[in-house]
Design an enzyme around this catalytic site. Structure first.
Site, PDB file in Angstrom:
ATOM      1  N   THR A 203       0.875  -1.172   0.000  1.00  7.66           N
ATOM      2  CA  THR A 203       0.000   0.000   0.000  1.00  7.66           C
ATOM      3  C   THR A 203       0.908   1.216   0.000  1.00  7.66           C
ATOM      4  O   THR A 203       2.068   1.119   0.395  1.00  7.66           O
ATOM      5  CB  THR A 203      -0.864   0.024   1.277  1.00  7.66           C
ATOM      6  OG1 THR A 203      -1.738  -1.097   1.294  1.00  7.66           O
ATOM      7  CG2 THR A 203      -1.702   1.263   1.388  1.00  7.66           C
ATOM      8  N   ARG A 231     -12.744  -8.804  -3.461  1.00 12.24           N
ATOM      9  CA  ARG A 231     -12.285  -8.531  -2.093  1.00 12.24           C
ATOM     10  C   ARG A 231     -11.882  -7.070  -1.933  1.00 12.24           C
ATOM     11  O   ARG A 231     -11.268  -6.466  -2.801  1.00 12.24           O
ATOM     12  CB  ARG A 231     -11.101  -9.432  -1.751  1.00 12.24           C
ATOM     13  CG  ARG A 231     -10.481  -9.179  -0.365  1.00 12.24           C
ATOM     14  CD  ARG A 231      -9.249  -8.298  -0.428  1.00 12.24           C
ATOM     15  NE  ARG A 231      -8.558  -8.205   0.865  1.00 12.24           N
ATOM     16  CZ  ARG A 231      -7.514  -7.417   1.108  1.00 12.24           C
ATOM     17  NH1 ARG A 231      -7.052  -6.639   0.144  1.00 12.24           N
ATOM     18  NH2 ARG A 231      -6.952  -7.397   2.308  1.00 12.24           N
ATOM     19  N   VAL A 232     -12.260  -6.473  -0.812  1.00  7.01           N
ATOM     20  CA  VAL A 232     -11.888  -5.107  -0.478  1.00  7.01           C
ATOM     21  C   VAL A 232     -11.156  -5.129   0.854  1.00  7.01           C
ATOM     22  O   VAL A 232     -11.624  -5.747   1.821  1.00  7.01           O
ATOM     23  CB  VAL A 232     -13.121  -4.192  -0.384  1.00  7.01           C
ATOM     24  CG1 VAL A 232     -12.720  -2.805   0.086  1.00  7.01           C
ATOM     25  CG2 VAL A 232     -13.837  -4.119  -1.731  1.00  7.01           C
ATOM     26  N   GLY A 233     -10.013  -4.488   0.911  1.00  9.22           N
ATOM     27  CA  GLY A 233      -9.240  -4.429   2.145  1.00  9.22           C
ATOM     28  C   GLY A 233      -9.542  -3.191   2.955  1.00  9.22           C
ATOM     29  O   GLY A 233     -10.584  -2.547   2.802  1.00  9.22           O
ATOM     30  N   ASP A 234      -8.591  -2.812   3.805  1.00 10.11           N
ATOM     31  CA  ASP A 234      -8.814  -1.686   4.709  1.00 10.11           C
ATOM     32  C   ASP A 234      -8.555  -0.323   4.069  1.00 10.11           C
ATOM     33  O   ASP A 234      -9.072   0.693   4.531  1.00 10.11           O
ATOM     34  CB  ASP A 234      -7.911  -1.822   5.934  1.00 10.11           C
ATOM     35  CG  ASP A 234      -6.425  -1.727   5.572  1.00 10.11           C
ATOM     36  OD1 ASP A 234      -5.979  -2.533   4.733  1.00 10.11           O
ATOM     37  OD2 ASP A 234      -5.722  -0.852   6.106  1.00 10.11           O
ATOM     38  N   THR A 254      -0.961   0.291   6.536  1.00  9.39           N
ATOM     39  CA  THR A 254      -0.553  -0.707   5.559  1.00  9.39           C
ATOM     40  C   THR A 254      -0.338  -2.032   6.271  1.00  9.39           C
ATOM     41  O   THR A 254       0.206  -2.066   7.370  1.00  9.39           O
ATOM     42  CB  THR A 254       0.744  -0.299   4.835  1.00  9.39           C
ATOM     43  OG1 THR A 254       1.180  -1.387   4.012  1.00  9.39           O
ATOM     44  CG2 THR A 254       1.856   0.058   5.808  1.00  9.39           C
TER      45      THR A 254
END
Length: 342
Positions: A203, A231-234, A254
């Site tokens: 990131t 998928r979606v991360g933070d 990150t």
């Protein structure tokens, strides 16, 4: 009489200068380029120099905005665009591949003065996703757009669009093929198709404090290599991967996104600063070195306070990172004490 008037004038001038100094915040920018298994020896000296040079370039781009009296939002955008345009980082041009062999980009931005925010997930045609996040924040009534809707909004806003193949680099493509092969071999051996741990990271992000005392934070990523099914991360989630509030701090995160979401890492750090009276270092270290690993996750954060205090905290072997203010310009890759003064 003249002496008294002269003395009073000098005293007034000194007071005015002091007030001006007090009114101007200590402009600062802090950046990261991802955390993970970055042990010394992983990169050649030439590769290390390239990473540090690009981190320095991103710092210079952001700090130049602040020096000219620009806003923290403009500074973080300038820094993040620099990293998005580089194939070195997992964002923009250097994004990793999903399991289906595509590049899907996530991003978010937040204004610490107003608490306005913008985010996008699953973007595939926007050259600089951080610009899309800002456009969503400033030119829509929403906070987050996803996938086709995000790309469509970017087109409506006149942002630079590219064909999906723009994001492909041979380095990332080769890593993807290696990961796909490892997954197939694991499935053949009856070990399931678990994602190899090192592929969970990457990131870029920035936090900044401008002369008016306003904070801002932004994050941009290609996400997790081999991620599945949208998928979606933070990174695009306000409070998890990004948060900024003038009352407390600005954070960009990150690491292993699933854990950052579950712990609302970015908001938790700022809440500890605001409500528990902790320093940014105390709050970040509590979350990154205790709460996060206790749950099983790892990664790092950059945090900046309204007084210019900052911390770059991580529990992995390394984190691409850097800071620039009136006194310091530093970039680093590996352990907590390793650094390069520019």
């Amino acid at each position: 009489m003249r002496f008294v008037l002269g003395f009073l004038a000098a005293l007034w001038a000194a007071g005015a200068a002091f007030a001006a100094d007090e009114a101007s915040a200590p402009i600062t920018i802090v950046i990261h380029g991802g955390a993970g298994a970055l042990a010394p020896g992983r990169y050649t000296p030439e590769e290390e120099a390239a990473y540090k040079a690009k981190l320095g370039e991103a710092l210079d781009a952001g700090y130049a905005v602040l020096e000219e009296g620009g806003a923290a939002l403009d500074a973080i955008e300038a820094a993040i665009v620099t990293m998005e345009d580089s194939p070195l980082f997992n964002a923009g041009k250097g994004a990793v591949f999903t399991r289906d062999g595509k590049n899907e980009l996530d991003t978010s931005i937040m204004d610490g003065r107003t608490l306005n925010a913008g985010a996008a997930a699953g973007v595939t045609t926007v050259k600089n996703p951080i610009k899309l996040a800002r456009a969503i924040m400033e030119n829509s009534e929403h906070v987050m757009f996803a996938r086709d809707g995000a790309d469509k909004f970017a087109k409506e806003q006149g942002l630079d669009l590219v064909k999906p193949e723009y994001f492909r680099t041979e380095r990332r493509w080769n890593a993807y093929k290696k990961a796909l092969k490892a997954e197939k071999e694991a499935a053949k051996d009856g070990k399931g198709a678990a994602l190899p741990h090192p592929f969970k990271y990457g990131t870029v992000g920035a936090v900044a404090l401008d002369a008016d005392g306003n904070l801002a934070a932004g994050t941009s990523t290609g996400g997790m290599m081999m991620k599945r099914y949208g998928r979606v991360g933070d990174s695009p989630i306000i409070g998890a991967g990004t948060f900024a509030d003038n009352k407390s701090c600005a954070v960009s995160a990150t690491g292993w996104g699933e854990y950052f979401i579950r712990l609302t890492i970015a908001r938790d750090i700022c809440a500890q600063v605001e409500y528990a009276g902790k320093t940014v270092e105390e709050a970040a270290d509590d979350v990154i070195h205790h709460r996060l690993p206790d749950l099983g996750g790892d990664g790092g954060v950059i945090v900046l306070g309204p007084d210019g205090s900052y911390v770059m905290s991580f529990n992995t072997k390394g984190m691409f990172r850097g800071v620039k203010n009136a006194d310091t310009q530093m970039v680093a890759i590996y352990g907590e004490t390793e650094a390069t003064e520019e």
